[in-house]
Design a protein around this motif. Structure first.
Motif, short mmCIF file in Angstrom:
data_model
loop_
_atom_site.label_atom_id
_atom_site.label_comp_id
_atom_site.label_asym_id
_atom_site.label_seq_id
_atom_site.Cartn_x
_atom_site.Cartn_y
_atom_site.Cartn_z
N HIS A 1 -7.37 2.44 0.12
CA HIS A 1 -8.15 2.26 1.34
C HIS A 1 -7.80 3.32 2.37
CE1 HIS A 1 -10.21 -0.12 4.48
NE2 HIS A 1 -10.81 -0.71 3.47
N GLN A 2 -6.53 3.59 2.52
CA GLN A 2 -6.07 4.63 3.45
C GLN A 2 -6.67 5.99 3.08
OE1 GLN A 2 -3.63 4.84 5.95
NE2 GLN A 2 -2.85 2.74 6.02
N ILE A 3 -6.69 6.28 1.80
CA ILE A 3 -7.20 7.58 1.35
C ILE A 3 -8.69 7.70 1.62
CG2 ILE A 3 -7.63 9.00 -0.69
CD1 ILE A 3 -4.97 7.85 -1.83
N HIS B 1 -5.88 13.97 3.25
CA HIS B 1 -6.17 12.65 2.69
C HIS B 1 -4.93 11.79 2.55
CE1 HIS B 1 -10.26 13.88 1.90
NE2 HIS B 1 -9.83 14.92 1.22
N HIS C 1 -1.38 9.84 5.72
CA HIS C 1 -0.97 8.53 6.20
C HIS C 1 -0.01 7.84 5.24
CE1 HIS C 1 -3.69 8.91 9.48
NE2 HIS C 1 -4.77 8.86 8.73
N LEU C 2 0.26 8.47 4.11
CA LEU C 2 1.14 7.86 3.12
C LEU C 2 2.48 8.58 3.10
CD1 LEU C 2 -1.45 7.39 0.23
CD2 LEU C 2 -0.74 5.73 1.96
N MET D 1 -3.33 1.50 -0.21
CA MET D 1 -3.19 2.96 -0.21
C MET D 1 -4.51 3.64 -0.49
SD MET D 1 0.57 3.84 -1.77
CE MET D 1 0.74 2.66 -3.11
N ALA E 1 -9.26 7.77 5.57
CA ALA E 1 -8.18 8.47 6.27
C ALA E 1 -8.60 8.90 7.67
CB ALA E 1 -7.73 9.69 5.46
#
Lengths: 144, 144
Positions: free
Chosen positions: A137-139, B120, B123-124, A135, A142
């Motif tokens: 990493h996603q942030i 940001h 994607h979550l 997560m 993004a």
DNA sequence: CATCGATTATTGAGAATATCAATGATTGAT
DNA sequence: ATCAATCATTGATATTCTCAATAATCGATG
């Protein structure tokens, strides 16, 4: 303990809060080695990248201004933990490479940081830590 | 994208990295309001706590040194966004309370921060964000 | 080959943040 | 009445952030 939707449960706030807690702890753990969390990160990147990592890459991957990298590398270089050599292929780039002493100090630093982390992450399972990593990493990435 | 176990996948590093990304974005979003992420947090706590929050409590919940709170409250107080009044029950404490203008500015700030966060966290999933909140909470309050 | 725009490392300045020690006012307990 | 503890505050010092400017080097173009 229950979330109430206020600022204290804001993800951005909690990110900053958690980051601060961990960084403070890591700084304390690294102080005896003359490292801080930033120089520690630079040292590790220098160890992991072969045959070296450019300062531009360091700035990008660490999310810092290139000018901050200069000071960090200056310090490590003066202590002979890394070398800074012009890239033969493109002499604008400086390749940062860990020395033998750099690798040695890293080993000790890794142990200390691992201990510091353990006290903060002990309540999270390996699977949870994996989720957390993903997560975060996603942030961070993004927009890629 | 795959984790390689290096510093770039270190949870502490990723926490600092993600926190930095979000804070930078929030600071930009709040700049037109004359706020930064720190003063914004203080303002929100002042709005949420009734009849006020002490500076000690602010320092504790925000993980800052009490001396930093002084400067933050000074700024907000000079702009009439919060008031600073001695607690009648214990005059050592100063109760920080949001003014009407403080509440108004908060409304606008909340909108801007929400927008910044959206880019940001998009994607979550909500469930993931809940998990993330919980884990960060565990990290911050590991020793309680 | 000469020139031009882009990129890299570097320096420097000013603001923001972190960390710690010391102080005066106030409190509760003795 | 005194004493230790707590709170807000000030001040000092170090670290970090952010931005602008510069010299060296590169690639591409004419």
């Amino acid at each position: 303990m229950a979330a109430n939707g206020g600022i204290a449960d804001d993800v951005g706030f909690l990110l900053s809060r958690a980051s601060g807690v961990v960084a403070r702890s890591v700084n304390k753990a690294l102080a005896p080695l003359g490292l801080r969390v930033r120089s520690y990160s630079v040292l590790l990147f220098a160890c992991e990248w072969t045959p070296g990592i450019t300062q531009r890459q360091l700035a990008s991957v660490m999310g810092l201004d290139p000018s901050q990298i200069v000071a960090l590398v200056d310090d490590l270089e003066q202590r002979d933990l890394v070398t800074r050599m012009p890239d033969p292929a493109d002499r604008r780039n400086k390749l940062i490479t860990a020395t033998d002493e750099g690798y040695q100090l890293r080993d000790e630093a890794l142990r200390r940081v691992e201990d510091a982390h353990a006290s903060h992450f002990e309540h999270l399972s390996p699977a949870q830590l994996d989720d957390l990593r993903r997560m975060l990493h996603q942030i961070v990435f993004a927009d890629e």
